[in-house]
Design a protein around this motif. Sequence first.
Motif, short mmCIF file in Angstrom:
data_model
loop_
_atom_site.label_atom_id
_atom_site.label_comp_id
_atom_site.label_asym_id
_atom_site.label_seq_id
_atom_site.Cartn_x
_atom_site.Cartn_y
_atom_site.Cartn_z
N LEU A 291 -3.77 -1.93 -0.84
CA LEU A 291 -4.91 -1.18 -0.31
C LEU A 291 -4.52 0.28 -0.04
O LEU A 291 -5.30 1.21 -0.28
CB LEU A 291 -5.43 -1.84 0.98
N SER A 292 -3.31 0.47 0.47
CA SER A 292 -2.84 1.84 0.71
C SER A 292 -2.75 2.62 -0.59
O SER A 292 -3.16 3.79 -0.67
CB SER A 292 -1.47 1.81 1.41
N GLU A 295 -6.22 3.48 -1.84
CA GLU A 295 -6.81 4.61 -1.10
C GLU A 295 -6.25 5.94 -1.60
O GLU A 295 -6.99 6.94 -1.68
CB GLU A 295 -6.53 4.44 0.39
N ARG A 296 -4.95 5.99 -1.95
CA ARG A 296 -4.34 7.23 -2.36
C ARG A 296 -4.60 7.56 -3.82
O ARG A 296 -4.81 8.71 -4.18
CB ARG A 296 -2.82 7.18 -2.12
N GLU A 298 -6.78 5.63 -6.00
CA GLU A 298 -8.05 5.10 -6.53
C GLU A 298 -7.81 4.33 -7.83
O GLU A 298 -8.65 4.28 -8.71
CB GLU A 298 -9.06 6.23 -6.78
#
Length: 504
Positions: A291-292, A295-296, A298
């Motif tokens: 998920l991290s 987020e960074r 995409e």
Amino acid sequence: MTTESDPAFCALHVDDDEDIRGLVATFLPREQPELEVLSVSTAAAALDRLDAADCVVSGYHLPDMDGLALLRRIRAVYPGLPFVLYTAAGSEEIAAEAISAGVTDYLQKSTGREQYALLANRVQNLATQYRTARAMDDQQERFRRLVEHSSDVVSIVDSAGVFQYLSPAARHVFGYDPDDLVGDVGFDYVHPDDLDHTVETFLEAVADPAYRPVITFRFAHPEKGWVVLENTGRNLIDDPVVEGFVINSHDVTDRVERATELERQRDRFAEFANVVSHDLRNPLSVAGANLSLLERTEDLSRVAEVRLALERMEAIIDDLLTLAREGDGLTELSPVSLAEVVDAAWRSVDTEAARLTVDTAAVVIADPGRLQQLLENLFSNAVSHAGPAVHVTVVDSRADADASEDPVPATGATAATRGFAVTDDGPGIPPEDHERIFEYGVSSSTECTGFGLAIVRRVAEAHGWSVAVCESAAGGARFEFQGVRVLDDHPPNPDDGGDDTAGD
């Protein structure tokens, strides 16, 4: 007779002379205030009032019988009740006859007040002795009944541990007639693993009379096997009345078994906590890391990794809940066709191209839902570890060597103890892992949660079955279940592992 709580003593006076009765009733209480006098004129009247008396004072000549005949009648009912012959007929013959008859005291009537003081003192002393003796007898009888009716065993052993006495409760608690154990060494009935500590504690208590040990050990019951006894001991070897070591024994088998079960449940919960903290933490870490990155960067390819991690978490949670539900409690057991439950379990599992052979006609006594869960987990395990083309076989197993028969409550039919086995032709399980695979969270596949076989063992144990794994004839895994109750009109197939009946 008056009760112990009543301070007054009752003297039952029997005399046909009304004047004598009046004098005795007047002067005895004056000389001894604790005395009450109950006066009657006939022997028959006296016999009706004996239950109120602490001492009988009687003349010799009575209207219906003489005083010695009355004495014999009283002795037949109250052998210890004091009897004073108080008569003016003081011949040597009557005195001798009275003593032979067992009179407690003999006193001649005379003139003067002194005779009443003497009579009052004698009656008071005799009544006090009688009341005290009766109280002691009552206390002994009360103690005897308490011991005889106690649910605990009271036993007395000598300094070598040899039984000298056992209370009637030994018949129920120990399983033996008390008289049969007298003369036996008590230590011979103690479990070998508990013997050294028991002997050591006993010898310490024999050496130190002030030491009152409380000790628990297992005792050999002829029907129940080893029962657990909690024992409290007291050294009364030097007591001249007891002359032995007194032991109070209480059966605490149920309490110990409950404590053991609670300990087992606590260990199980601890294992759950370890599994939750370990196995759930890994997919959580994977999901969090991806998920991290998502987020960074995409990068949508990370979504697949997150989904896989969440699906694994869901599988772990489902298996944890199943494991919790598949505890020791079962619903009502009933006769079920093993082949039908096998078929239902096979259809509920994604078996892909796997093949199933069923070679059993057994009707087993089981909880149908739990049995299906057990089989589903075994089938899933076979497909996961042996591949989608695995061949699974369910067969009758050889009967236990100690097969027993007992009635089935739901049907009244007779059930024999036998077994069944689930085998596959996969790569098998290394011998060193045969026990470990039943532990929580253990699996050789990264796609499995490691709870499936733990659930299998829990369900088997809840039914009272044993489960073990070994190598099958095809080199794969064989899960063997023994102790299974099977209706006796469906004997086990002597061909262990045949391929006559198949269902793909």
